[in-house]
Design a protein around this motif. Structure first.
Motif, PDB file in Angstrom:
ATOM      1  N   LEU A   1       5.752   5.657   3.154  1.00 38.98           N
ATOM      2  CA  LEU A   1       6.576   4.466   3.394  1.00 38.98           C
ATOM      3  C   LEU A   1       6.776   4.173   4.878  1.00 38.98           C
ATOM      4  O   LEU A   1       7.056   3.028   5.249  1.00 38.98           O
ATOM      5  CB  LEU A   1       7.935   4.626   2.708  1.00 38.98           C
ATOM      6  CG  LEU A   1       7.952   4.427   1.181  1.00 38.98           C
ATOM      7  CD1 LEU A   1       9.332   4.781   0.625  1.00 38.98           C
ATOM      8  CD2 LEU A   1       7.583   2.994   0.831  1.00 38.98           C
ATOM      9  N   ASN A   2       6.656   5.190   5.723  1.00 40.23           N
ATOM     10  CA  ASN A   2       6.875   4.935   7.155  1.00 40.23           C
ATOM     11  C   ASN A   2       5.754   4.098   7.767  1.00 40.23           C
ATOM     12  O   ASN A   2       5.930   3.508   8.832  1.00 40.23           O
ATOM     13  CB  ASN A   2       7.045   6.246   7.930  1.00 40.23           C
ATOM     14  CG  ASN A   2       6.011   7.301   7.572  1.00 40.23           C
ATOM     15  OD1 ASN A   2       5.442   7.294   6.482  1.00 40.23           O
ATOM     16  ND2 ASN A   2       5.769   8.226   8.487  1.00 40.23           N
TER      17      ASN A   2
ATOM     18  N   PRO B   1       5.353   0.391   3.825  1.00 38.17           N
ATOM     19  CA  PRO B   1       6.536   0.153   2.987  1.00 38.17           C
ATOM     20  C   PRO B   1       6.280  -0.870   1.882  1.00 38.17           C
ATOM     21  O   PRO B   1       7.012  -0.908   0.896  1.00 38.17           O
ATOM     22  CB  PRO B   1       7.565  -0.365   3.988  1.00 38.17           C
ATOM     23  CG  PRO B   1       6.752  -0.991   5.081  1.00 38.17           C
ATOM     24  CD  PRO B   1       5.523  -0.134   5.194  1.00 38.17           C
ATOM     25  N   THR B   2       5.248  -1.692   2.039  1.00 38.42           N
ATOM     26  CA  THR B   2       4.936  -2.730   1.051  1.00 38.42           C
ATOM     27  C   THR B   2       3.416  -2.847   0.909  1.00 38.42           C
ATOM     28  O   THR B   2       2.645  -2.378   1.756  1.00 38.42           O
ATOM     29  CB  THR B   2       5.474  -4.102   1.482  1.00 38.42           C
ATOM     30  OG1 THR B   2       4.814  -4.493   2.696  1.00 38.42           O
ATOM     31  CG2 THR B   2       6.984  -4.063   1.689  1.00 38.42           C
TER      32      THR B   2
ATOM     33  N   GLN C   1       8.918  -0.627  -7.464  1.00 42.94           N
ATOM     34  CA  GLN C   1       8.134  -0.673  -6.238  1.00 42.94           C
ATOM     35  C   GLN C   1       6.635  -0.654  -6.554  1.00 42.94           C
ATOM     36  O   GLN C   1       5.848  -1.353  -5.912  1.00 42.94           O
ATOM     37  CB  GLN C   1       8.498   0.513  -5.336  1.00 42.94           C
ATOM     38  CG  GLN C   1       7.726   0.578  -4.025  1.00 42.94           C
ATOM     39  CD  GLN C   1       8.113  -0.544  -3.068  1.00 42.94           C
ATOM     40  OE1 GLN C   1       9.186  -1.122  -3.206  1.00 42.94           O
ATOM     41  NE2 GLN C   1       7.244  -0.831  -2.111  1.00 42.94           N
TER      42      GLN C   1
END
Length: 543
Positions: A210-211, A214-215, A258
């Motif tokens: 995610l760092n 994130p998307t 997610q």
């Protein structure tokens, strides 16, 4: 509505009762007349010829090209237990005869630098997950100690060339650059390495990453850079993006929003990729369930969940290939790991993929590595009460310190069949009994047999791959293009009375420390064939 197969099964049972009644009853004329009226056709025929007998019907006139790339393995050599040119690794891989191998593996591909032939120490703890960072650091140290930190791409390609294997390569979108990926494509092209299939990273939808990602949009932005650079070097390559496995796990459907958003993001921008990669694992690893219940769950998952999941991906990516570059049970400590049920699961899932045409490539995870859970073969492990591999020290086997785990003979049979086939024929199964599902599939009925037929275009040689999901044997009739086959055949199969039979013990079930799962063989007339209980096998027919 009356279920046809259930009706025929009941009909079959009553017919047998009638035969016994007629043989032993001398005075019950009224009962005999009644039963004769009820069963005017079946009577006392040989059970093999009764309508309820299982029938495998093959039609050779409607052949489709065999998707050879479904039969492959993921490799992961970061622990250094094996190298691609080690004699035992080469010999055991050669016996499996895979059509594809994935390099340098799954997660390790996110840290691998092909020009270094290895990894950078300062990148080993760059994710948000402490356990993954610890695993990466531990494997980095092992690789440094055992193989000077090297996993060489040229060694991998030498293996692929020697064994006629199609490579699939994962490029590094985590710590690598578009220029590095493009240079890899250039190097392969300049050296005559025929590599068509490239994956744009591995599982970046997970929270570990995610760092940076994130998307899906963040991933797409970076993936497009790599794709453009790589295609500029070679327009003929195929590129695959990382889709999520969410559709295969309905239990997490509402929780893992997610992952659904990630897939939807990929589906909204498909211009730069040719395929999508999904990693498929049967995730439920229930420790307190009996192995018979795990049979009902695993077979139910294959029978019900897999086709349902495919609808989700086909709707999102209707014009793209689906690559399943990792598949297995879940969790190396799964109580099913390295058992006869694990072997049966591997064969049954493979047959399901053969029935789903939009899957064009697949790799079992993993071909080799330490432990008794995921690998097809692995280093021998002594009994050790301090680890979760505490049961059953491994027996002595060929090839030094390497042991073939329970799934090995199943893949050996698949490899033998694929080596002599280029088409897949239409096959149907009639009149088979049912298996009842368990756990989340409790009460649901599914077919007890799964089978597919492959062979040569001229149809002189046929191989039927067949999985018997239940603990009862079958005496099937074989029909080829409408004509019953009564000639010779060879049946090679992996079966065991005990679903928890192992090759060298198990993570959770106490094993014998022996080789219990292996290939057996029978040759004879088709009319005498018996499909073994709890089995996966091949029927080789020469016409």
């Amino acid at each position: 509505m009356v279920n046809k197969d259930s009706f025929l099964s009941t009909h079959f049972q009553f017919a047998n009762m009638y035969c016994l009644f007629k043989k032993f009853c001398r005075t019950g004329c009224i009962a005999l007349i009644a039963l004769t009226t009820l069963f005017p056709i079946i009577g006392c025929q040989d059970p093999k010829n009764l309508p309820g007998t299982v029938r495998l019907e093959i039609y050779t006139r409607n052949a489709q090209p065999l998707r050879q790339l479904l039969y492959g393995f993921n490799t992961n050599m970061m622990s250094g237990d094996y190298g691609y040119l080690d004699a035992d690794f080469v010999e055991l891989t050669k016996a499996l005869a895979p059509k594809t191998l994935r390099f340098p593996g799954g997660t390790v591909g996110n840290f691998y630098h092909w020009q270094l032939g290895g990894f950078s120490e300062n990148e080993m703890a760059s994710t948000l997950t402490p356990k993954l960072n610890q695993r990466n650091r531990g494997n980095y140290v092992k690789l440094q100690r055992r193989r000077d930190g090297k996993i060489l791409f040229d060694d991998f390609m030498q293996l692929c060339s020697a064994l006629n294997i199609t490579p699939i390569v994962v490029v590094n979108l985590w710590t690598g650059s578009p220029e590095e990926s493009a240079a890899w494509v250039r190097y392969a092209k300049d050296n005559g390495y025929d590599i068509e299939h490239w994956e744009l990273g591995n599982e970046y939808y997970l929270p570990h990453y995610l760092n940076k990602y994130p998307t899906a949009a963040a991933y797409i932005k970076e993936a497009k850079k790599h794709a453009a650079a790589m295609k500029a070097v070679n327009r003929d390559i195929k590129l695959s993006v990382c889709a999520t496995p969410i559709a295969f796990h309905k239990g997490g459907w509402l929780v893992k929003t997610q992952q659904r958003k990630w897939d939807e993001g990929l589906a909204a921008d498909t211009s730069f990729f040719d395929a999508y990669t999904v990693h498929v694992y049967a995730y439920k690893a229930v420790r307190k369930k009996e192995i018979e219940e795990m049979r009902g769950y695993l077979m139910g998952w294959i029978h019900f969940a897999v086709p349902d999941a495919l609808e989700y991906y086909q709707e999102l990516f209707p014009d793209k290939e689906m690559w399943i570059t990792e598949w297995n049970i879940a969790n190396p400590a799964n109580r099913v790991a390295n058992t006869q049920l694990h072997a049966l699961y591997a064969g049954d899932f493979f047959l399901k993929m053969l029935a789903l045409p939009n899957i064009t490539q697949a790799n079992f995870h993993v071909i080799a590595g330490v432990g008794k859970g995921f690998p097809v073969f692995s280093p021998m492990t002594p009994a050790n009460p301090k680890t979760f591999w505490k049961y059953g020290g491994d027996p002595k086997v060929d090839f030094g310190n390497t042991i073939r785990r329970a799934v090995y003979p199943v893949f050996q049979l698949i490899g033998e069949a694929f080596a002599q086939a280029d088409v897949q024929f239409t096959l149907s199964i009639q009149n088979q009994p049912f298996l009842l599902g368990a756990i989340e599939y409790a009460g649901k009925e599914m077919a007890s047999l799964q089978a597919q037929a492959i062979g040569q275009k001229d149809a002189k040689d046929l191989v039927i791959l067949v999985s018997n999901r239940i603990g009862e044997q079958h005496t099937p009739q074989l029909f080829i293009d409408g004509k019953r086959y009564k000639g010779d055949l060879t049946y090679r199969y992996v079966a065991n009375e005990r679903l928890n039979a192992t090759n060298g013990g198990n993570a959770e079930m106490e094993g014998t420390g022996e080789i219990e799962v292996h290939i057996q063989e029978w040759t004879g007339k088709a009319a005498e064939l018996v499909i073994a209980k709890n089995s996966f096998g091949t029927l080789k027919i020469k016409r």
